[in-house]
Design a protein around this motif. Structure first.
Motif, PDB file in Angstrom:
ATOM      1  N   ALA A   1       3.749   4.752   8.247  1.00 31.84           N
ATOM      2  CA  ALA A   1       2.689   3.768   8.011  1.00 31.84           C
ATOM      3  C   ALA A   1       2.838   2.588   8.968  1.00 31.84           C
ATOM      4  CB  ALA A   1       2.725   3.285   6.570  1.00 31.84           C
ATOM      5  N   ARG A   2       1.734   1.878   9.136  1.00 31.38           N
ATOM      6  CA  ARG A   2       1.699   0.770  10.101  1.00 31.38           C
ATOM      7  C   ARG A   2       2.415  -0.466   9.580  1.00 31.38           C
ATOM      8  NH1 ARG A   2      -4.147  -0.186  12.413  1.00 31.38           N
ATOM      9  NH2 ARG A   2      -3.780   2.061  12.695  1.00 31.38           N
ATOM     10  N   ARG A   3       2.248  -0.754   8.271  1.00 33.18           N
ATOM     11  CA  ARG A   3       2.803  -1.988   7.712  1.00 33.18           C
ATOM     12  C   ARG A   3       3.499  -1.702   6.387  1.00 33.18           C
ATOM     13  NH1 ARG A   3      -2.198  -3.227   9.677  1.00 33.18           N
ATOM     14  NH2 ARG A   3      -3.121  -2.626   7.675  1.00 33.18           N
ATOM     15  N   ALA A   4       4.594  -2.382   6.143  1.00 34.94           N
ATOM     16  CA  ALA A   4       5.272  -2.286   4.854  1.00 34.94           C
ATOM     17  C   ALA A   4       4.427  -2.976   3.783  1.00 34.94           C
ATOM     18  CB  ALA A   4       6.652  -2.930   4.941  1.00 34.94           C
ATOM     19  N   GLY A   5       4.415  -2.397   2.584  1.00 36.54           N
ATOM     20  CA  GLY A   5       3.697  -3.011   1.473  1.00 36.54           C
ATOM     21  C   GLY A   5       2.212  -2.778   1.472  1.00 36.54           C
ATOM     22  N   ASP A   6       1.712  -1.993   2.411  1.00 34.64           N
ATOM     23  CA  ASP A   6       0.278  -1.707   2.500  1.00 34.64           C
ATOM     24  C   ASP A   6      -0.064  -0.585   1.522  1.00 34.64           C
ATOM     25  OD1 ASP A   6      -2.327  -1.511   3.278  1.00 34.64           O
ATOM     26  OD2 ASP A   6      -1.929  -0.608   5.230  1.00 34.64           O
ATOM     27  N   GLY A   7      -0.919  -0.859   0.522  1.00 37.42           N
ATOM     28  CA  GLY A   7      -1.291   0.146  -0.463  1.00 37.42           C
ATOM     29  C   GLY A   7      -0.450   0.067  -1.726  1.00 37.42           C
ATOM     30  N   ALA A   8      -0.907   0.755  -2.763  1.00 40.61           N
ATOM     31  CA  ALA A   8      -0.205   0.752  -4.050  1.00 40.61           C
ATOM     32  C   ALA A   8       0.941   1.760  -4.036  1.00 40.61           C
ATOM     33  CB  ALA A   8      -1.187   1.114  -5.169  1.00 40.61           C
ATOM     34  N   PRO A   9       2.005   1.515  -4.816  1.00 36.06           N
ATOM     35  CA  PRO A   9       3.106   2.467  -4.885  1.00 36.06           C
ATOM     36  C   PRO A   9       2.623   3.835  -5.372  1.00 36.06           C
ATOM     37  CG  PRO A   9       3.736   0.369  -5.876  1.00 36.06           C
ATOM     38  CD  PRO A   9       2.261   0.301  -5.616  1.00 36.06           C
ATOM     39  N   VAL A  10       3.236   4.897  -4.853  1.00 37.12           N
ATOM     40  CA  VAL A  10       2.855   6.266  -5.201  1.00 37.12           C
ATOM     41  C   VAL A  10       3.607   6.710  -6.451  1.00 37.12           C
ATOM     42  CG1 VAL A  10       2.951   8.660  -4.437  1.00 37.12           C
ATOM     43  CG2 VAL A  10       2.343   6.870  -2.815  1.00 37.12           C
ATOM     44  N   ALA A  11       2.900   7.342  -7.380  1.00 42.69           N
ATOM     45  CA  ALA A  11       3.553   7.927  -8.550  1.00 42.69           C
ATOM     46  C   ALA A  11       4.284   9.207  -8.164  1.00 42.69           C
ATOM     47  CB  ALA A  11       2.510   8.239  -9.620  1.00 42.69           C
ATOM     48  N   TYR A  12       5.409   9.466  -8.806  1.00 43.05           N
ATOM     49  CA  TYR A  12       6.165  10.684  -8.529  1.00 43.05           C
ATOM     50  C   TYR A  12       5.378  11.915  -8.963  1.00 43.05           C
ATOM     51  CZ  TYR A  12      10.131  13.892  -8.278  1.00 43.05           C
ATOM     52  OH  TYR A  12      10.963  14.943  -7.975  1.00 43.05           O
ATOM     53  N   MET A  13       4.828  11.873 -10.147  1.00 39.59           N
ATOM     54  CA  MET A  13       3.946  12.921 -10.660  1.00 39.59           C
ATOM     55  C   MET A  13       3.194  12.352 -11.839  1.00 39.59           C
ATOM     56  SD  MET A  13       6.648  15.493 -12.646  1.00 39.59           S
ATOM     57  CE  MET A  13       7.247  16.170 -11.120  1.00 39.59           C
ATOM     58  N   THR A  14       2.192  13.078 -12.336  1.00 38.99           N
ATOM     59  CA  THR A  14       1.465  12.591 -13.504  1.00 38.99           C
ATOM     60  C   THR A  14       2.296  12.846 -14.761  1.00 38.99           C
ATOM     61  OG1 THR A  14       0.332  14.669 -14.031  1.00 38.99           O
ATOM     62  CG2 THR A  14      -0.694  13.241 -12.355  1.00 38.99           C
ATOM     63  N   THR A  15       1.952  12.143 -15.842  1.00 35.87           N
ATOM     64  CA  THR A  15       2.676  12.328 -17.091  1.00 35.87           C
ATOM     65  C   THR A  15       2.524  13.754 -17.611  1.00 35.87           C
ATOM     66  OG1 THR A  15       2.364   9.994 -17.643  1.00 35.87           O
ATOM     67  CG2 THR A  15       2.952  11.465 -19.449  1.00 35.87           C
ATOM     68  N   ASP A  16       1.342  14.338 -17.456  1.00 36.90           N
ATOM     69  CA  ASP A  16       1.145  15.726 -17.888  1.00 36.90           C
ATOM     70  C   ASP A  16       2.013  16.688 -17.079  1.00 36.90           C
ATOM     71  OD1 ASP A  16      -0.589  15.136 -19.917  1.00 36.90           O
ATOM     72  OD2 ASP A  16      -2.408  15.578 -18.769  1.00 36.90           O
ATOM     73  N   GLU A  17       2.107  16.458 -15.773  1.00 42.50           N
ATOM     74  CA  GLU A  17       2.968  17.310 -14.948  1.00 42.50           C
ATOM     75  C   GLU A  17       4.422  17.189 -15.382  1.00 42.50           C
ATOM     76  OE1 GLU A  17       0.555  17.453 -10.688  1.00 42.50           O
ATOM     77  OE2 GLU A  17       1.841  15.740 -11.152  1.00 42.50           O
TER      78      GLU A  17
END
Length: 400
Positions: free
Chosen positions: A95-111
């Motif tokens: 990525a171009r910049r640190a902190g750009d965008g929301a943190p990614v979830a590891y997986m959904t709760t159902d998964e």
């Protein structure tokens, strides 16, 4: 043909995969995993604090996009009435910049719930805890400027692509675009768009070497389709612009490792491949790669030369380019995934037959995989791959 014993054995395999990081055997056919069935128990409730994946070691922050791809020119091998062959692809990239965008979830709760239920861990680890595992990627972050090698990742049989998240994000931080692929009806815990959790039909139907070989060949076609899509600017726009189509590699865990070799044999665009503790399941494994490099890394108790049940020796003899056969003492089958790292942090027991710690498992996997791709997709010398080193005494080189 589906059998009750096959289903019971599959459940046993999956129960051990996270709770006891790590089984020694590597076959994709669940019927061969029955001896692990009742070896361990996990009493009580363990940690409810969400763990954190290992921090990527590269200089780039990591962005992430999820793509739903459908190959309408192919019939799904497990559900012929489906609307083509569906794939879910997580693309991690510099990525171009640190902190750009929301943190990614590891997986959904159902998964997470489905994965824990399959392992007999419902009530031991809350689904919200596993789903909330902290990653180091950001959703939709702007890609860094430049063009980067592409690495495709295929997970183990029945496993979701999330199990290779640490490896994907570490490679992305080092300047790779990494596409981790979920293959429809071959995962126990993958949620497709619209909240569809497809059953693992393959888990019910694959019960032998021939059927496992069919899985490998089908996945190889999947990965070629993913390359087509990711390198087409009309379809993926900014992502396609940062991929260097002349530098493509493939890797995978278990049957995903066999898929890496099969993809190379079928698709000349793939220049280098890594198999992480997976048998090959096809009679001509290793042929068709020409002089392209390939590396096999496995648990010492199952994939050392002379081990019963592995087909690595035949594949090794058919590899005619740069090649390495490495085994890791103290590792088990799942040591090359996120499972041991997460198991340690969730307070789950370690398999005494695979005593390598989750932290050590991660560093060995990370260091050898990135060294391999740096050498063969970037042309950067990697002394780590030249032979044994005192800093990694658990790694043994075979048939140099």
């Amino acid at each position: 043909m589906t059998t009750r014993s096959h289903r019971v054995a599959l459940a046993a395999l999956l129960t051990c995969a996270l709770a006891v990081p790590l089984l020694g055997a590597a076959p994709a056919t669940a019927s061969q995993q029955a001896p692990a069935q009742a070896k361990y128990s996990v009493p009580g409730t363990r940690s409810t604090s969400a763990p954190e994946l290992p921090r990527p070691a590269g200089q780039h922050p990591v962005g992430r996009r999820a793509l739903h791809l459908v190959d309408r020119h192919r019939t799904d091998p497990w559900v012929p009435t489906a609307r083509g062959r569906e794939l879910l692809v997580t693309v991690s990239y510099p990525a171009r910049r640190a902190g750009d965008g929301a943190p990614v979830a590891y997986m959904t709760t159902d998964e997470a719930r489905l994965l824990l239920e399959a392992r007999g861990l419902a009530g031991v680890v809350p689904a919200e805890t596993l789903a909330g595992t902290r990653t180091h990627a950001r959703v939709g972050a702007a890609p860094a400027r430049g063009r980067f090698p592409l690495v495709l990742l295929s997970p183990g049989f029945g496993m979701p692509r999330a199990t290779l998240t640490s490896l994907a994000d570490d490679l992305a931080s080092r300047g790779y675009v990494v596409a981790a692929v979920d293959h429809a009806y071959e995962s126990l815990a993958t949620e497709f768009p619209g909240g569809r959790v497809m059953p693992c039909v393959a888990c019910e139907e694959v019960d032998g070497r021939d059927e496992s070989g069919a899985v490998v060949r089908g996945r190889a076609a999947d990965l070629s389709f993913v390359i087509d899509e990711l390198t087409d600017r009309r379809r993926t726009g900014a992502l396609a612009r940062v991929i260097d189509p002349r530098r493509i590699g493939a890797a995978g865990h278990s049957i995903g490792g066999a898929t890496a070799a099969a993809t190379m044999a079928a698709d000349r665009r793939v220049r280098a491949g890594v198999d992480l503790d997976g048998d090959f399941f096809v009679d001509d494994a290793g042929s068709g790669l020409g002089r392209r490099p390939f590396m096999m890394v496995g648990a010492a108790n199952t994939h050392s030369p002379g081990s019963d049940g592995t087909d690595w020796a035949g594949a090794w003899d058919r590899l005619h380019g740069w090649k390495r056969w490495l085994t890791v003492e103290g590792a088990g089958h799942f040591s090359f995934t996120d499972f041991p790292w997460l198991g340690d942090r969730l307070g789950l027991p370690t398999d005494p037959e695979a005593p390598l710690s989750g932290e050590r498992s991660w560093y060995v996997t990370r260091d050898y995989v990135h060294a391999f791709f740096d050498r063969h997709l970037r042309g950067i010398p990697q002394p780590l791959l030249d032979g044994p080193t005192a800093s990694r005494p658990e790694v043994e080189f075979h048939r140099p």
